[in-house]
Design an enzyme around this catalytic site. Structure first.
Site, mmCIF file in Angstrom:
data_model
loop_
_atom_site.group_PDB
_atom_site.id
_atom_site.type_symbol
_atom_site.label_atom_id
_atom_site.label_comp_id
_atom_site.label_asym_id
_atom_site.label_seq_id
_atom_site.Cartn_x
_atom_site.Cartn_y
_atom_site.Cartn_z
ATOM 1 N N SER A 1 71.486 -12.705 19.589
ATOM 2 C CA SER A 1 70.713 -11.678 18.904
ATOM 3 C C SER A 1 70.863 -10.272 19.441
ATOM 4 O O SER A 1 70.318 -9.336 18.858
ATOM 5 C CB SER A 1 69.228 -12.057 18.915
ATOM 6 O OG SER A 1 69.015 -13.215 18.158
ATOM 7 N N SER B 1 68.862 -11.315 15.863
ATOM 8 C CA SER B 1 67.574 -10.902 15.346
ATOM 9 C C SER B 1 67.206 -9.458 15.673
ATOM 10 O O SER B 1 66.205 -8.939 15.165
ATOM 11 C CB SER B 1 66.475 -11.824 15.894
ATOM 12 O OG SER B 1 66.448 -11.792 17.320
ATOM 13 N N LYS C 1 62.191 -3.516 19.941
ATOM 14 C CA LYS C 1 62.182 -4.664 19.040
ATOM 15 C C LYS C 1 60.766 -5.213 18.922
ATOM 16 O O LYS C 1 60.061 -5.383 19.926
ATOM 17 C CB LYS C 1 63.136 -5.734 19.575
ATOM 18 C CG LYS C 1 63.274 -6.964 18.695
ATOM 19 C CD LYS C 1 64.322 -7.904 19.279
ATOM 20 C CE LYS C 1 64.505 -9.150 18.441
ATOM 21 N NZ LYS C 1 65.560 -10.034 18.984
#
Length: 472
Positions: free
Chosen positions: A194, A170, A101
């Site tokens: 997330s 996210s 990420k």
């Protein structure tokens, strides 16, 4: 506990003679891949080619990646192949391509956090979790898309099961990439929901560890008291193997707790677990297309021997969402004021609203929220002390049919507030063919037991559906 062994796919015997064809999908799981490597049916370089092929096939539509390090990954795969051939086995992650990420530093790659405000220069030092994955033999394939600063403005990533739907956020790019076999494991993070929400929306597994079990050194912060760095993969057992490599005390992060911990080794519980349920809130708040399949999944677990214990909501539940939001927004505002002189131009509309609300939080209200967090965490730990896991839907809805939202985090944020570990495993599909997740929640520091329970549930539920893009 007995060791989980997944069945081998015998088609890989032909790979040795023919190599992976451009249309062949890589193995689904870390354990399956590790078996293939050690049996000589597959090599790290062949696996990497298959992951890169999946990226080439799908990422133009799905947009899961911000950067793919083809050269560096190829060099790492060749090195892993040489080491394995020489008997230098670093464990199940050796040769496994991992997506990261884009809030996590990888040396030689920029960390943009989904924002033009960040520095485009490459990071010079790996985040601690990346350094530990490299030590375990993992191959860092590249950076996956995140929402802006891991908050609420949607990313450009699309859901692999239906491109008109959100993948969640996210950790949107990590979840989408895994669902399509672009990587075999991925790093996610969670401040509200997330990891759990995109895992559920994209039909994969996601594990948020106990707060402080993984270091946050080298990770763009969102909220000091709420951020968790976790693992995402096709299965809970794979998430556990990643977390075991990532976890532990870290001098770069004094809040990475050095408590004694039983590392998860891929084992599944010997006996059916005791599962807590909270019927009124979660199943009344969930849409019918979520509630009914989740009830059916829990019924399947009971038929295989799981024992259900009805539990109340923990003390402090009525205020948990407001208090979580207060800490989240106030700490994000403080961090951005120091780093970027916020408010300023360049933020997305939802991020700008978040910061404005955060700046308005008084010190007295912030301290009240921190006191609530301590009390709520204690209440959750006491509530769950007598069960192996609480089981609830991962989300109140399936992935919304919109790219303007990342979905509803209200079934996830309480556990981020409490700092307790969670694992989401796929448990079914809606009538429209969108995946759903079962969220398992354990008391603090029960990560290994919770993962073993999730693996047991995963084996009973036998979710095997794949996105239509893979089936075409």
């Amino acid at each position: 506990a007995r060791r989980l062994r997944l069945p081998r796919c015998h088609c890989f015997r032909r790979l040795r003679r023919c190599g992976i064809t451009p249309r062949m999908q890589p193995p689904r799981t870390i354990l399956e891949t590790a078996d293939q490597f050690r049996a000589g049916h597959l090599s790290p370089t062949q696996l990497l080619r298959a992951c890169l092929d999946a990226i080439d096939r799908f990422d133009g539509d799905v947009r899961a990646w911000t950067l793919v390090d083809r050269v560096g990954a190829q060099q790492a795969a060749e090195a892993a192949a040489r080491e394995l051939a020489a008997g230098q086995d670093r464990g199940p992650l050796h040769g496994i391509p991992i997506g990261v990420k884009d809030i996590v530093d990888v040396a030689g790659m920029p960390t943009r956090a989904g924002s033009p405000l960040t520095d485009a220069r490459p990071a010079t030092v790996d985040a601690t979790v990346i350094a530990r994955l490299r030590t375990a033999g993992a191959i860092i394939l590249g950076k996956t898309v995140t929402t802006e600063f891991a908050c609420f403005d949607p990313s450009p990533t699309r859901n692999p099961w239906n491109l008109a739907h959100t993948p969640g956020g996210s950790s949107s790019g990590s979840a989408a990439a895994l669902a399509l076999g672009m990587c075999i494991g991925a790093i996610g993070s969670q401040t509200g929901g997330s990891i759990t929400r995109p895992a559920s929306y994209c039909g994969i597994s996601g594990a948020k560890p106990t707060f402080g079990r993984t270091s946050r050194a080298g990770v763009v912060p969102v909220s000091f008291h709420l951020d968790h760095v976790g693992a995402m993969a096709r299965t809970a057992v794979d998430c556990g193997l990643m977390l075991s490599a990532m976890a532990g005390a870290d001098p770069r992060d004094p809040h990475a707790a050095p408590w004694p911990d039983v590392a998860f080794d891929g084992s599944v519980a010997n006996s059916p677990p005791t599962l807590g349920v909270v019927w009124p809130y979660f199943f009344d708040e969930a849409e019918t297309e979520v509630a009914e399949p989740t009830r059916n999944a829990i019924h399947s677990l009971v038929e295989r021997g799981a024992r259900l214990v009805e539990l109340p909501l923990p003390d402090g539940w009525d205020a948990v969402h407001a208090m979580h939001r207060r800490i989240y927004f106030a700490e994000a505002a403080e961090l951005h004021a120091r780093q970027y002189g916020a408010p300023r131009d360049g933020y997305g509309p939802k991020m700008a609203e978040l910061l404005a609300e955060g700046f308005a939080v008084s010190m007295a209200d912030y301290q009240e929220a921190l006191r609530h967090q301590v009390g709520f965490s204690n209440a959750v730990n006491q509530l769950l002390a007598g069960v192996d896991a609480l089981v609830v839907p991962s989300t109140p809805t399936a992935a919304p049919a919109s790219l303007d939202t990342t979905g509803d985090p209200r079934f996830n944020a309480p556990w981020s507030h409490a700092g307790t570990p969670t694992v989401s495993v796929p448990c079914g599909l809606t009538a429209a063919g969108m995946p759903l997740g079962l969220q398992l929640v354990g008391p603090a520091r029960s990560d290994a037991r919770l993962l073993a329970t999730a693996v047991w549930c995963e084996q009973v539920l036998e979710f095997s559906a794949v996105p239509k893009l893979l089936a075409d």
